[in-house]
Design a protein around this motif. Sequence first.
Motif, PDB file in Angstrom:
ATOM      1  N   CYS A  45       0.847  -1.197   0.000  1.00  0.00           N
ATOM      2  CA  CYS A  45       0.000   0.000   0.000  1.00  0.00           C
ATOM      3  C   CYS A  45       0.886   1.253   0.000  1.00  0.00           C
ATOM      4  CB  CYS A  45      -0.857  -0.032   1.261  1.00  0.00           C
ATOM      5  SG  CYS A  45      -1.685   1.510   1.666  1.00  0.00           S
ATOM      6  N   CYS A  74       0.526   3.197   3.816  1.00  0.00           N
ATOM      7  CA  CYS A  74       1.118   2.644   5.047  1.00  0.00           C
ATOM      8  C   CYS A  74       2.382   1.830   4.756  1.00  0.00           C
ATOM      9  CB  CYS A  74       0.102   1.792   5.805  1.00  0.00           C
ATOM     10  SG  CYS A  74      -0.394   0.281   4.940  1.00  0.00           S
ATOM     11  N   CYS A 112      -4.291  -0.218   0.613  1.00  0.00           N
ATOM     12  CA  CYS A 112      -4.827  -1.412   1.270  1.00  0.00           C
ATOM     13  C   CYS A 112      -6.235  -1.092   1.758  1.00  0.00           C
ATOM     14  CB  CYS A 112      -3.927  -1.841   2.431  1.00  0.00           C
ATOM     15  SG  CYS A 112      -3.939  -0.742   3.860  1.00  0.00           S
ATOM     16  N   CYS A 124      -6.270   1.344   4.953  1.00  0.00           N
ATOM     17  CA  CYS A 124      -6.034   2.768   4.667  1.00  0.00           C
ATOM     18  C   CYS A 124      -7.240   3.357   3.931  1.00  0.00           C
ATOM     19  CB  CYS A 124      -4.768   2.958   3.846  1.00  0.00           C
ATOM     20  SG  CYS A 124      -3.255   2.761   4.812  1.00  0.00           S
TER      21      CYS A 124
HETATM   22 ZN   LIG Z   1      -2.312   0.902   3.818  1.00  0.00          ZN
END
Ligand SMILES: [Zn+2]
Length: 241
Positions: free
Chosen positions: A60, A63, A94, A97
Amino acid sequence: MQRVNRPKLPGRAQAYLDGKWQATNGTLNIEPAWKSARQTQTMRVVLQTLQNMAGARERCMYCVDSHGSDIEHFWPKGPYPERAFLWPNLLLCCSECGRFKGSQFPLSGTGQPMLVDPSAENPWDHLDFDPDTGNLTARYDVAIAAPSPRGECTVRVLQLDRREAMAEGYRRTYRRIAARVEQALAADAIEPQALAEELRQADEHGLLGWCFSAVGARLKPFGDLRRRAPDAWAACEAAGK
Ligand SMILES: [Zn+2]
């Protein structure tokens, strides 16, 4: 978070996005158009291009901890439907998030995004890392004698300072990088490119950009490396970009 470099889309995928952009111009409800486009083979190419752009682990872009599985609109497509099919507005994220961000997208007084866009700028200009907790925090901005407002906003919206599993991942990666640098310092000679490559392999969370920066240089193994082997430092710094 780490800087990601955006490649060009394959020609056919770009042409598809251009066509969709034109077809949906002026549309207020973008959801149905996006949903049906998302099912196409071409959008799978777009997703694959984003996953390649995110690096070998396909993490991602926010993050850098979980697998990037979704196409994310940096400017949310609900309030900004005219950006739904713009390639520079698409990121990989992701599900966690995506859920935290939701439709939050604060703007500055001049209408600029407050969130950091890892495909457009170096996130470490606004973010800091805490090796003890593994959390990401806002970077202290000397010019305004306060934490970076954009860093603070990014941390708050994505909750980058309160995600235990993520913090544990960052801490583990940090320990691995620091241990490898200490090992190199204990050896008779350091081979700069080999060390940089090993660190790149070990860096699961995009931390090299932080470790080999002015901030990271204040910490033990990195500061020592900078003094004792400036060429190795430079190679590692380049590996983090
Ligand atoms: Zn993420």
